[in-house]
Design a protein around this motif. Sequence first.
Motif, PDB file in Angstrom:
ATOM      1  N   HIS A 126       0.854  -1.181   0.000  1.00 53.74           N
ATOM      2  CA  HIS A 126       0.000   0.000   0.000  1.00 53.74           C
ATOM      3  C   HIS A 126       0.896   1.239   0.000  1.00 53.74           C
ATOM      4  CE1 HIS A 126      -2.915   2.923   1.517  1.00 53.74           C
ATOM      5  NE2 HIS A 126      -3.861   2.044   1.183  1.00 53.74           N
ATOM      6  N   PRO A 127       0.499   2.338  -0.633  1.00 55.46           N
ATOM      7  CA  PRO A 127       1.330   3.551  -0.612  1.00 55.46           C
ATOM      8  C   PRO A 127       1.673   4.028   0.803  1.00 55.46           C
ATOM      9  CG  PRO A 127      -0.464   3.807  -2.184  1.00 55.46           C
ATOM     10  CD  PRO A 127      -0.707   2.508  -1.448  1.00 55.46           C
ATOM     11  N   ASP A 128       0.809   3.739   1.772  1.00 55.31           N
ATOM     12  CA  ASP A 128       1.036   4.158   3.158  1.00 55.31           C
ATOM     13  C   ASP A 128       1.634   3.049   4.020  1.00 55.31           C
ATOM     14  OD1 ASP A 128      -0.128   6.638   2.576  1.00 55.31           O
ATOM     15  OD2 ASP A 128      -2.135   5.881   3.036  1.00 55.31           O
ATOM     16  N   VAL A 129       2.264   2.059   3.418  1.00 57.24           N
ATOM     17  CA  VAL A 129       2.809   0.930   4.160  1.00 57.24           C
ATOM     18  C   VAL A 129       3.778   1.405   5.241  1.00 57.24           C
ATOM     19  CG1 VAL A 129       4.727   0.497   2.537  1.00 57.24           C
ATOM     20  CG2 VAL A 129       3.825  -1.382   3.940  1.00 57.24           C
ATOM     21  N   VAL A 130       3.711   0.728   6.392  1.00 56.29           N
ATOM     22  CA  VAL A 130       4.621   0.990   7.506  1.00 56.29           C
ATOM     23  C   VAL A 130       5.246  -0.342   7.905  1.00 56.29           C
ATOM     24  CG1 VAL A 130       4.854   1.787   9.891  1.00 56.29           C
ATOM     25  CG2 VAL A 130       3.212   2.898   8.359  1.00 56.29           C
ATOM     26  N   TRP A 131       6.573  -0.359   8.011  1.00 61.31           N
ATOM     27  CA  TRP A 131       7.290  -1.557   8.435  1.00 61.31           C
ATOM     28  C   TRP A 131       7.979  -1.237   9.749  1.00 61.31           C
ATOM     29  CZ3 TRP A 131      12.129  -3.800   5.563  1.00 61.31           C
ATOM     30  CH2 TRP A 131      12.498  -5.013   6.151  1.00 61.31           C
ATOM     31  N   HIS A 132       7.616  -1.981  10.785  1.00 59.64           N
ATOM     32  CA  HIS A 132       8.195  -1.804  12.115  1.00 59.64           C
ATOM     33  C   HIS A 132       9.340  -2.805  12.267  1.00 59.64           C
ATOM     34  CE1 HIS A 132       4.622   0.554  13.118  1.00 59.64           C
ATOM     35  NE2 HIS A 132       3.909  -0.422  12.567  1.00 59.64           N
ATOM     36  N   VAL A 133      10.575  -2.311  12.299  1.00 61.98           N
ATOM     37  CA  VAL A 133      11.753  -3.168  12.427  1.00 61.98           C
ATOM     38  C   VAL A 133      12.294  -2.985  13.845  1.00 61.98           C
ATOM     39  CG1 VAL A 133      14.024  -3.730  11.498  1.00 61.98           C
ATOM     40  CG2 VAL A 133      12.247  -2.847   9.967  1.00 61.98           C
ATOM     41  N   PRO A 134      12.238  -4.032  14.673  1.00 61.28           N
ATOM     42  CA  PRO A 134      12.657  -3.893  16.063  1.00 61.28           C
ATOM     43  C   PRO A 134      14.178  -3.824  16.204  1.00 61.28           C
ATOM     44  CG  PRO A 134      12.149  -6.173  15.623  1.00 61.28           C
ATOM     45  CD  PRO A 134      11.804  -5.397  14.366  1.00 61.28           C
ATOM     46  N   GLY A 135      14.606  -3.444  17.368  1.00 62.67           N
ATOM     47  CA  GLY A 135      16.015  -3.511  17.702  1.00 62.67           C
ATOM     48  C   GLY A 135      16.712  -2.173  17.745  1.00 62.67           C
ATOM     49  N   ARG A 136      18.061  -2.255  17.779  1.00 65.74           N
ATOM     50  CA  ARG A 136      18.900  -1.070  17.888  1.00 65.74           C
ATOM     51  C   ARG A 136      19.983  -1.038  16.819  1.00 65.74           C
ATOM     52  NH1 ARG A 136      17.622   1.420  22.588  1.00 65.74           N
ATOM     53  NH2 ARG A 136      16.655   0.184  24.203  1.00 65.74           N
ATOM     54  N   SER A 137      19.842  -1.841  15.796  1.00 65.18           N
ATOM     55  CA  SER A 137      20.833  -1.871  14.714  1.00 65.18           C
ATOM     56  C   SER A 137      20.582  -0.711  13.754  1.00 65.18           C
ATOM     57  CB  SER A 137      20.732  -3.191  13.952  1.00 65.18           C
ATOM     58  OG  SER A 137      19.619  -3.179  13.075  1.00 65.18           O
ATOM     59  N   PRO A 138      21.470  -0.512  12.787  1.00 69.77           N
ATOM     60  CA  PRO A 138      21.249   0.532  11.785  1.00 69.77           C
ATOM     61  C   PRO A 138      19.976   0.305  10.953  1.00 69.77           C
ATOM     62  CG  PRO A 138      23.521  -0.179  11.730  1.00 69.77           C
ATOM     63  CD  PRO A 138      22.794  -1.121  12.648  1.00 69.77           C
ATOM     64  N   LEU A 139      19.441  -0.918  10.971  1.00 74.31           N
ATOM     65  CA  LEU A 139      18.240  -1.206  10.185  1.00 74.31           C
ATOM     66  C   LEU A 139      16.954  -1.039  10.986  1.00 74.31           C
ATOM     67  CD1 LEU A 139      19.328  -4.322   8.115  1.00 74.31           C
ATOM     68  CD2 LEU A 139      19.496  -1.904   7.534  1.00 74.31           C
ATOM     69  N   ALA A 140      17.056  -0.831  12.281  1.00 73.64           N
ATOM     70  CA  ALA A 140      15.869  -0.754  13.141  1.00 73.64           C
ATOM     71  C   ALA A 140      15.130   0.564  12.944  1.00 73.64           C
ATOM     72  CB  ALA A 140      16.276  -0.910  14.598  1.00 73.64           C
ATOM     73  N   GLY A 141      13.846   0.520  13.263  1.00 69.06           N
ATOM     74  CA  GLY A 141      13.018   1.717  13.213  1.00 69.06           C
ATOM     75  C   GLY A 141      11.782   1.490  12.368  1.00 69.06           C
ATOM     76  N   ASP A 142      10.953   2.507  12.271  1.00 72.59           N
ATOM     77  CA  ASP A 142       9.740   2.447  11.464  1.00 72.59           C
ATOM     78  C   ASP A 142      10.022   3.058  10.106  1.00 72.59           C
ATOM     79  OD1 ASP A 142       7.211   3.085  14.042  1.00 72.59           O
ATOM     80  OD2 ASP A 142       8.422   1.325  13.593  1.00 72.59           O
ATOM     81  N   LEU A 143       9.689   2.330   9.075  1.00 76.54           N
ATOM     82  CA  LEU A 143       9.817   2.817   7.705  1.00 76.54           C
ATOM     83  C   LEU A 143       8.418   3.088   7.182  1.00 76.54           C
ATOM     84  CD1 LEU A 143      12.280   0.045   7.016  1.00 76.54           C
ATOM     85  CD2 LEU A 143      12.864   2.410   6.583  1.00 76.54           C
ATOM     86  N   VAL A 144       8.224   4.221   6.541  1.00 71.92           N
ATOM     87  CA  VAL A 144       6.904   4.610   6.060  1.00 71.92           C
ATOM     88  C   VAL A 144       6.984   4.869   4.562  1.00 71.92           C
ATOM     89  CG1 VAL A 144       5.036   6.289   6.267  1.00 71.92           C
ATOM     90  CG2 VAL A 144       6.357   5.646   8.300  1.00 71.92           C
ATOM     91  N   GLY A 145       6.141   4.188   3.803  1.00 69.86           N
ATOM     92  CA  GLY A 145       6.079   4.373   2.361  1.00 69.86           C
ATOM     93  C   GLY A 145       6.754   3.236   1.605  1.00 69.86           C
ATOM     94  N   VAL A 186      -0.367  -3.034   4.275  1.00 68.88           N
ATOM     95  CA  VAL A 186      -0.272  -1.678   4.820  1.00 68.88           C
ATOM     96  C   VAL A 186       0.601  -1.622   6.071  1.00 68.88           C
ATOM     97  CG1 VAL A 186      -2.337  -1.725   6.279  1.00 68.88           C
ATOM     98  CG2 VAL A 186      -1.597   0.426   5.253  1.00 68.88           C
ATOM     99  N   GLU A 187       0.852  -2.773   6.690  1.00 64.99           N
ATOM    100  CA  GLU A 187       1.674  -2.769   7.892  1.00 64.99           C
ATOM    101  C   GLU A 187       2.400  -4.098   8.029  1.00 64.99           C
ATOM    102  OE1 GLU A 187       1.185  -1.166  12.421  1.00 64.99           O
ATOM    103  OE2 GLU A 187      -0.545  -2.167  11.538  1.00 64.99           O
ATOM    104  N   LEU A 188       3.667  -4.025   8.433  1.00 61.19           N
ATOM    105  CA  LEU A 188       4.488  -5.206   8.701  1.00 61.19           C
ATOM    106  C   LEU A 188       5.150  -5.047  10.058  1.00 61.19           C
ATOM    107  CD1 LEU A 188       5.456  -4.255   5.473  1.00 61.19           C
ATOM    108  CD2 LEU A 188       6.152  -6.605   5.641  1.00 61.19           C
ATOM    109  N   TRP A 189       5.245  -6.155  10.759  1.00 59.65           N
ATOM    110  CA  TRP A 189       5.983  -6.226  12.028  1.00 59.65           C
ATOM    111  C   TRP A 189       6.924  -7.417  11.924  1.00 59.65           C
ATOM    112  CZ3 TRP A 189       5.569  -3.021  16.284  1.00 59.65           C
ATOM    113  CH2 TRP A 189       4.485  -2.150  16.300  1.00 59.65           C
ATOM    114  N   ASN A 190       8.164  -7.256  12.346  1.00 57.48           N
ATOM    115  CA  ASN A 190       9.102  -8.376  12.426  1.00 57.48           C
ATOM    116  C   ASN A 190       9.430  -8.650  13.878  1.00 57.48           C
ATOM    117  OD1 ASN A 190      10.206  -7.201   9.528  1.00 57.48           O
ATOM    118  ND2 ASN A 190      10.161  -9.409   9.710  1.00 57.48           N
ATOM    119  N   LEU A 191       9.446  -9.911  14.249  1.00 60.09           N
ATOM    120  CA  LEU A 191       9.829 -10.354  15.584  1.00 60.09           C
ATOM    121  C   LEU A 191      10.859 -11.467  15.396  1.00 60.09           C
ATOM    122  CD1 LEU A 191       6.144 -10.661  16.750  1.00 60.09           C
ATOM    123  CD2 LEU A 191       7.684  -8.761  17.283  1.00 60.09           C
ATOM    124  N   VAL A 192      11.966 -11.394  16.111  1.00 62.05           N
ATOM    125  CA  VAL A 192      13.022 -12.388  15.944  1.00 62.05           C
ATOM    126  C   VAL A 192      13.296 -13.102  17.257  1.00 62.05           C
ATOM    127  CG1 VAL A 192      14.096 -11.203  14.004  1.00 62.05           C
ATOM    128  CG2 VAL A 192      14.858 -10.695  16.315  1.00 62.05           C
TER     129      VAL A 192
END
Length: 146
Positions: free
Chosen positions: A38-57, A122-128
């Motif tokens: 979706h154009p408003d997709v949000v991906w929630h990447v957990p953690g404290r690495s350089p890849l972590a955080g919420d990405l929007v779009g 429209v939304e993704l969550w990753n859990l490891v």
Amino acid sequence: MDDVNPAPAEPGIAVALLQVAMRALATADWPALRACCHPDVVWHVPGRSPLAGDLVGVDPVVARFQRMRSATASDQPAELVSLLAGADHAAVVQRNWIQQPDGSRPVFLVVTLVRVRDGLIVELWNLVSDQYAIDELWTRYAPPAL
């Protein structure tokens, strides 16, 4: 997300989209992955690495997948453990291996949850299974983008 009472998704659409997205990731088919989002997709990447955080779009989400894939392209493909389907939600459980500089290949379980709206993810969550180890890996393999 701020959907209060969205209309229910078509039965099976969430798991179907997740399967298409997984194939796109496995084959680096970025247009197919883009078409799932979706154009408003949000991906929630957990953690404290350089890849972590919420990405929007779509662009930031696809760019992050590309960056992760380029760092792990020579690794063994993920193994599907379980695929769970709901109306507007789906989840995949995968076993992943990431080759280490010392030759070891620790296994990580990853759960990816998706939510669908308007027939698109429209939304993704990753859990490891071991967030500390994943943070260490991504810090080493994927330093911050300049």
